[in-house]
Design a protein around this motif. Structure first.
Motif, PDB file in Angstrom:
ATOM      1  N   ASP A   1     121.459   8.420  -0.791  1.00 28.66           N
ATOM      2  CA  ASP A   1     122.868   8.006  -0.464  1.00 28.66           C
ATOM      3  C   ASP A   1     123.235   7.631   0.964  1.00 28.66           C
ATOM      4  N   GLY A   2     122.166   7.881   1.659  1.00 27.81           N
ATOM      5  CA  GLY A   2     122.393   7.775   3.194  1.00 27.81           C
ATOM      6  C   GLY A   2     122.998   8.488   4.138  1.00 27.81           C
ATOM      7  N   SER A   3     123.679   9.599   3.391  1.00 24.62           N
ATOM      8  CA  SER A   3     124.312  10.545   4.146  1.00 24.62           C
ATOM      9  C   SER A   3     123.619  11.406   5.253  1.00 24.62           C
TER      10      SER A   3
ATOM     11  N   ASN B   1     121.958  10.101   7.684  1.00 25.13           N
ATOM     12  CA  ASN B   1     122.118   9.551   9.141  1.00 25.13           C
ATOM     13  C   ASN B   1     123.004  10.213   9.904  1.00 25.13           C
TER      14      ASN B   1
ATOM     15  N   GLN C   1     111.947   8.096   5.928  1.00 24.93           N
ATOM     16  CA  GLN C   1     113.429   7.212   5.396  1.00 24.93           C
ATOM     17  C   GLN C   1     113.037   5.705   5.285  1.00 24.93           C
TER      18      GLN C   1
ATOM     19  N   ASN D   1     112.903   3.587   2.000  1.00 20.00           N
ATOM     20  CA  ASN D   1     113.875   2.397   1.595  1.00 20.00           C
ATOM     21  C   ASN D   1     113.267   1.143   1.500  1.00 20.00           C
TER      22      ASN D   1
END
Length: 183
Positions: free
Chosen positions: A93-95, A97, A132, A136
Motif C-alpha cells: 500500500d506504499g505506507s 514511504n 521497492q 513496483n
C-alpha cells in the motif's frame, strides 16, 4: 546541504581517507559512482551532489563501532526501523514511504556523527528502495499475487539487512567486535 537520500541508488558505499599528518579521517558516504566522481574531481573539501562528507579524528571508526555496540538504544532503533519495513502490507500500500522518511531523518549530519550508524541507515534505505523499485515494476496482479510478490521482496530485504546488522548484533552478544570476521 544536499539531500543524500534523494540520490541513493541500489548500492551504499563509504570511502575512508586518512590524513596522518593532520590526524583526520574523512568519510565519504554515497553511491560508488558519486564517490568516484568526487574523488576524480580532486576530493574537494566541499561535498558534491550525491555524497556527504564526515570528518573526525583518526581512529574514530573503531570508536564508532564500539559506541554502536555499547549504546544499545542506537542499534535497537535501527533494528526497529528495519523490522517495521519488513511488512508486506506496507510495501503493497506504499505506507512504507513514511517509515523510509523517518529513517532518513535518523541520519546524523553533525560533526560528531557515528559514521558506522550513518552507513547502516543509508545502506538499509538504499536496499529497501531497490527492493521497492523491483516490486513496483510489475502491476496488475491480484491482491493475493501482489502480496505474495511483496513477501518475496521483503525476504530479500531481510537478507540484505541481516548482512549489515549481524556483525554488530553478534558482537553485542559476545561483548567483543572482531573486525576481520565482521568484514
Amino acid at each position: 546541504m544536499i539531500n543524500l537520500f534523494a540520490s541513493c541508488a541500489d548500492i551504499a558505499s563509504v570511502g575512508i581517507i586518512v590524513d596522518f599528518s593532520a590526524d583526520i579521517e574523512t568519510y565519504v558516504v554515497g553511491t560508488p559512482d558519486d564517490i568516484k566522481n568526487w574523488a576524480y574531481c580532486g576530493c574537494p573539501p566541499k561535498a558534491t551532489d550525491g555524497v556527504i562528507l564526515h570528518k573526525n579524528k583518526a581512529g574514530n571508526l573503531i570508536k564508532d563501532i564500539n559506541r554502536l555496540m555499547k549504546v544499545k538504544y542506537e542499534l535497537d532503533e535501527i533494528v526497529d526501523f528495519r523490522d517495521t519495513l519488513c511488512n508486506a502490507d506496507m510495501l503493497c500500500d506504499g505506507s512504507c514511504n513514511s517509515v523510509l522518511d523517518e529513517l532518513s531523518q535518523f541520519y546524523d549530519y553533525s560533526e560528531y556523527a557515528n559514521i558506522v550508524k550513518n552507513y547502516i541507515i543509508y545502506f538499509l534505505y538504499s536496499k529497501f528502495k531497490m527492493r521497492q523499485r523491483e516490486f513496483n515494476k510489475k502491476i496488475g496482479l491480484s491482491v493475493k499475487g501482489n502480496h505474495d510478490r511483496a513477501e518475496k521482496y521483503i525476504e530479500l530485504f531481510k537478507a540484505d539487512s541481516e548482512k549489515i546488522l549481524r556483525p554488530f548484533l553478534s558482537a553485542r552478544a559476545d561483548k567483543s567486535f572482531n573486525l576481520t570476521s565482521a568484514v
